[in-house]
Design an enzyme around this catalytic site. Structure first.
Site, PDB file in Angstrom:
ATOM      1  N   LYS A  72      13.881  14.500  14.901  1.00 16.67           N
ATOM      2  CA  LYS A  72      14.659  15.575  14.330  1.00 16.67           C
ATOM      3  C   LYS A  72      13.999  16.168  13.091  1.00 16.67           C
ATOM      4  O   LYS A  72      13.956  17.390  12.924  1.00 16.67           O
ATOM      5  CB  LYS A  72      16.044  15.013  14.000  1.00 16.67           C
ATOM      6  N   THR A  73      13.484  15.321  12.253  1.00 16.69           N
ATOM      7  CA  THR A  73      12.856  15.825  11.034  1.00 16.69           C
ATOM      8  C   THR A  73      11.629  16.663  11.377  1.00 16.69           C
ATOM      9  O   THR A  73      11.360  17.683  10.749  1.00 16.69           O
ATOM     10  CB  THR A  73      12.462  14.662  10.111  1.00 16.69           C
ATOM     11  N   ASP A  87      20.780  19.532   7.269  1.00 17.85           N
ATOM     12  CA  ASP A  87      20.476  18.244   7.890  1.00 17.85           C
ATOM     13  C   ASP A  87      21.739  17.381   7.877  1.00 17.85           C
ATOM     14  O   ASP A  87      22.591  17.547   7.007  1.00 17.85           O
ATOM     15  CB  ASP A  87      19.355  17.568   7.096  1.00 17.85           C
ATOM     16  N   GLU A  88      21.851  16.466   8.794  1.00 20.56           N
ATOM     17  CA  GLU A  88      22.995  15.536   8.838  1.00 20.56           C
ATOM     18  C   GLU A  88      24.330  16.273   8.785  1.00 20.56           C
ATOM     19  O   GLU A  88      25.217  15.924   8.007  1.00 20.56           O
ATOM     20  CB  GLU A  88      22.917  14.534   7.672  1.00 20.56           C
ATOM     21  N   GLN A 133      26.422   9.479  14.717  1.00 22.36           N
ATOM     22  CA  GLN A 133      25.983   8.833  13.484  1.00 22.36           C
ATOM     23  C   GLN A 133      26.807   9.287  12.280  1.00 22.36           C
ATOM     24  O   GLN A 133      26.351   9.213  11.143  1.00 22.36           O
ATOM     25  CB  GLN A 133      24.497   9.103  13.238  1.00 22.36           C
ATOM     26  N   ARG A 155      18.259   1.444  14.550  1.00 20.45           N
ATOM     27  CA  ARG A 155      17.196   1.397  13.540  1.00 20.45           C
ATOM     28  C   ARG A 155      16.012   0.602  14.057  1.00 20.45           C
ATOM     29  O   ARG A 155      14.917   0.668  13.518  1.00 20.45           O
ATOM     30  CB  ARG A 155      17.668   0.735  12.231  1.00 20.45           C
TER      31      ARG A 155
END
Length: 817
Positions: free
Chosen positions: A59-60, A246-247, A277, A660
DNA sequence: AACAGTTCTTAGGTA
DNA sequence: AAGAACTGTT
């Protein structure tokens, strides 16, 4: 309306000419490394876009490439792009990667920062519109609580029954929902003994008088300003041609409103997030924001990133099945090309200490490389806990065995007592009228100014409507305080005068004053000027040293003989060192009030210990997830407060935890755990029941008690039950022989100290002998007094211990367990 | 005012 | 268990 569906032809023409203008470095090379979904996300530039990016789907990369693409194609100049994140870390990473993609262009960088840092920047420009001056201070939680406490007392309420923390929480909640005191007055009057809205209004008044804001205000004030000044809003709407978030699943109502206001101009808003998330509901985040995106922004393109580059198929499988128990998801199907790998491992332990012991050994084994797995460096291993108090067991254990570890998100650097004191002195130097800072340090170090003297000053300040600093001067003039205290107070006041003069002399106070709100000014005003210091001007560093020195603050810690004192002095040194990166004191104060990071890049490899929340966005080859017990995870408190909703959020937290891991994920739980200092028996987390058997391997715990748990090779112990997606039921787990045994042990009184340390008789130590202590590890004898010894431990610092707990270092191998 | 000893509360995550 | 808040003593 401007912005989407009118673009294809337009795009080509514009990008060509703009590329030429920018001296284009050829066709965008960054596009090559993208998969089809990522490429769509990068190239769908116009109109609202929702990028649904699952864990580990790059995503980044997509986000940063998109920014580069906007600039490369000439859609926008860098500072016409606004990119907001939630954490400073994410902002930093984005800056780095975008900087890398853009090269050292002359065009500058986009506005990139957290919601809070962007709002501070804007609010400083327009502070007067909400009755503040542009040099307002940002209060931390501590100041906030102290202030509220005063207000509660002033309202004649029992501070016991109605604690300031609770009020702080309520006010925070209101601010998260963008509710001003006026808006609250109508409907939420029942809160806090019916006085909530009244106290909220008083609090806001007080903040305004203090020229201060809290975190929530940063957004709230900006929304107020935008709503009250449509012309100003229109300017910003025109200015920010492209907005990226973002997020997005973590945005609260205030943030959502703020974004919507800003995006209404060009409607080019790209929100990136993952509804699975969303783990910040407790601080006001609304999953609804992301679920509703297509309604809020009609005509939105939705792009799903589903190819996972991080984890093995077992890890991904376990996480996917677990999260599928949640309702109301947008839905994603993560997949990976990576086949095989280790299953997610599950293990139960007798108690929390055994769990810590086992994980410690496992980490060391993985570090060496075992069972055909490649060795994993300590930097590649992490322990992710639900609640920070779980960390201690690991710290204790790792200290004992000398396993290097790093705690992320522990007490933050700037939250430490000594740093906060030092900061208060700095704040006073910058603005002597900062009453909260004054209160904090007026008697630190001790100046003989106790409750009585301080009450006197407070009274004078209140009666004359002046700040504490001025009141103190007045009190001295009128001789209301005499003797030793007066001399001390005079010294303190004169110090502030001197320091303040030095600050003034050092340079003009940072200003982005009112009136600079035309577009041209916006262009010139470098959005995120990185703190650059003028090479030869270090006067502010000397000033801070001088302040700490003259105030007697440094001396105070030099005189302090407690074991923490040296560490505190160390921290003060670091504070001074941190100043080097700023050109003046004001800039530094600003930075500290917003920043939250003390993760200095470690020298030696270390295991990471942190909370699940702090782990979002990170990845590790090896992940341990301890404490999967009902009540701890999912957290009882969360369930009490929010019921079913909370369980879903906790489940997402579990999902975040599992995803993770790249190679190996180990979930564990303990049958007994100490809670509030009391032993309690624990049941395995309900989430364990939801894990799919086919992706999980159940390990047999070592040691006295656990042997046999789940040995049959699955939760079901091999019994042929089959539910829809082959989950085990809780009954299967509880029927396993190992669990039954654990349970029966749990109901029996726990042996006071299973690991009772044997006292070693007739061993005599001398100063400088090397010794080993079961809890603190290796050390050197510094002093002896009867059966008590002062030991300088290698890892745990200086401690007084009974000699009976010590062994000569060379006999350390016989230590029990 | 400062200190030592005692009782009471607290233990979810964060900018 | 550990820290904060409170008490009484010097």
């Amino acid at each position: 309306m401007s912005g989407y569906d009118d673009t294809d032809a337009f795009e080509g023409a514009l990008s060509l000419s703009q590329r030429a203008m920018a001296g284009a470095r050829g066709p965008a090379p960054y596009l090559d490394g993208l998969n089809p979904a990522q490429r769509t996300a990068v190239e769908t530039l116009d109109g609202p876009v929702l990028m649904l990016a699952g864990a580990g789907t790059g995503k980044t990369k997509a986000l940063t490439c998109r920014i580069a693409h906007l600039i490369h194609t000439g859609r926008a100049r860098p500072n016409e792009i606004l990119a907001v994140t939630f954490t400073n870390k994410a902002a930093r990473e984005m800056k780095e990667r975008v900087g890398h993609l853009l090269g050292a262009g002359p065009e500058g960088m986009p506005w990139m920062g957290t919601f809070h840092s962007v709002c501070v920047k804007l609010l400083r420009r327009h502070a007067e519109l909400v009755g503040l001056r542009s040099n307002f201070t940002i209060l931390d939680t501590d100041d906030q609580i102290r202030l509220l406490k005063q207000l509660i007392l002033a309202a004649n309420m029992d501070e016991k029954r109605w604690p300031a923390r609770m009020l702080a929480g309520i006010i925070d909640g209101w601010k998260n929902r963008a509710l001003t005191p006026e808006r609250v007055k109508g409907h939420d009057t029942a809160e806090f003994n019916n006085r909530g809205s009244e106290l909220y209004a008083a609090y806001q008044d007080r903040l305004r008088t203090l020229n201060a804001v809290d975190f929530g205000d940063l957004l709230l004030h900006m929304i107020t300003i935008f709503q009250a000044a449509p012309d100003l809003l229109a300017q910003y709407q025109r200015w920010f041609k492209y907005i990226l978030v973002d997020e997005y699943q973590d945005t609260n109502v205030a943030q959502y409103l703020w974004l919507r206001l800003l995006a209404q101009g060009h409607r080019n808003i790209c929100c990136v997030g993952d509804d699975d998330q969303s783990i910040y509901g407790w601080r006001g985040a609304e999953v609804g924001n992301i679920l509703r995106f297509e309604k809020d922004f009609p005509g939105a393109h939705v792009v799903r990133l589903e190819q996972n580059y991080r984890s093995t198929e077992h890890i991904l499988g376990a996480a996917s099945v677990l999260i599928s128990s949640n309702e109301g998801r947008l839905g994603k199907t993560l997949w990976t090309e990576a086949k095989g790998g280790e299953k997610v491992r599950l293990i139960g332990h007798w108690d929390g200490e055994e769990e810590a012991r086992w994980i410690g050994e496992e980490i060391e084994a993985l570090q060496r490389g075992t069972r055909g797995l490649v060795p994993v460096n300590l930097d590649g291993q992490a322990i992710l806990v639900r609640a920070s108090h779980q960390m201690r067991a690991f710290e204790d254990r790792f200290l004992t065995i000398g396993l290097p570890y790093r705690v992320v998100g522990g007490p933050r650097f700037y939250e430490r007592l000594e740093i906060r004191d030092a900061m208060a002195y700095c704040r006073l130097a910058v603005s002597p009228e900062d009453d909260l800072a004054f209160e904090r340090v007026v008697n630190t170090p001790k100046r003989g100014l106790g409750d009585k003297a301080q009450a006197r000053i407070q009274a004078v300040a209140r009666d004359n409507g002046i700040c504490l600093f001025d009141a103190a001067r007045l009190v001295l003039q009128q001789g209301e305080i005499t003797g030793k205290a007066a001399g001390q107070l005079r010294g303190f006041v004169e110090g502030i005068v001197r320091w303040h003069a030095a600050v003034q002399a050092a340079g003009p106070v940072m200003v982005a004053q009112a009136g600079d709100d035309d577009d041209d000014q916006l262009i010139e005003d470098e959005p995120e000027a990185p703190p650059v210091r003028a090479a030869n001007d270090q006067s502010h560093i000397r000033l801070v040293e001088q302040i700490l020195d003259e105030s007697g603050y440094t001396q105070m810690w030099l005189n302090d003989k407690t074991p923490e004192a040296p560490g505190r002095l160390e921290n003060l040194k670091e504070l001074v060192k941190a100043l080097e990166q700023f050109e003046n004191l004001q800039g530094f104060l600003e930075h500290v009030s917003l920043i939250m990071d003390n993760d200095r890049a470690g020298d030696e490899p270390k295991v990471t210990i942190m909370t699940l929340h702090a782990a979002k966005g990170l990845e590790f080859p090896v992940v341990f997830l301890p404490g999967w017990e009902d009540g701890l995870f999912p957290s009882q408190r969360a369930m009490d407060e929010n019921g079913q909703k909370a369980i879903e959020e906790e489940r997402r937290l579990a999902y975040v935890g599992i995803t993770r891991a790249e190679e190996l994920c180990t979930i564990s739980f303990a049958g007994n755990r100490r809670v509030y200092g009391q032993w309690q028996s624990q049941l395995p987390s309900r989430f364990i029941d939801e894990l799919p058997v086919r992706h999980v391997e159940v390990l047999t715990p070592p040691g006295l008690y656990g042997g046999g748990f789940g040995a049959a090779g699955g939760f079901g112990g091999g019994r042929g039950h089959s539910t829809i997606d082959d989950r085990a039921t809780k009954a299967d787990v509880y029927n396993s022989p190992g669990w039954k045994r654990m349970e029966s042990r749990a109901s029996a009184p726990v042996p006071a100290r299973a690991r009772a340390v044997r006292t070693v008789e007739a061993v005599h130590f001398g100063v400088d002998d090397r010794v080993f202590h079961t809890k603190f590890g290796y050390g050197t004898v510094l002093d002896l007094d009867g059966d008590t010894a002062l030991i300088g431990f290698d890892k745990a610092g200086e401690k007084h211990v009974k000699a009976g707990f010590l062994k000569p270092a060379d006999q350390a191998d016989d230590v029990p367990f």
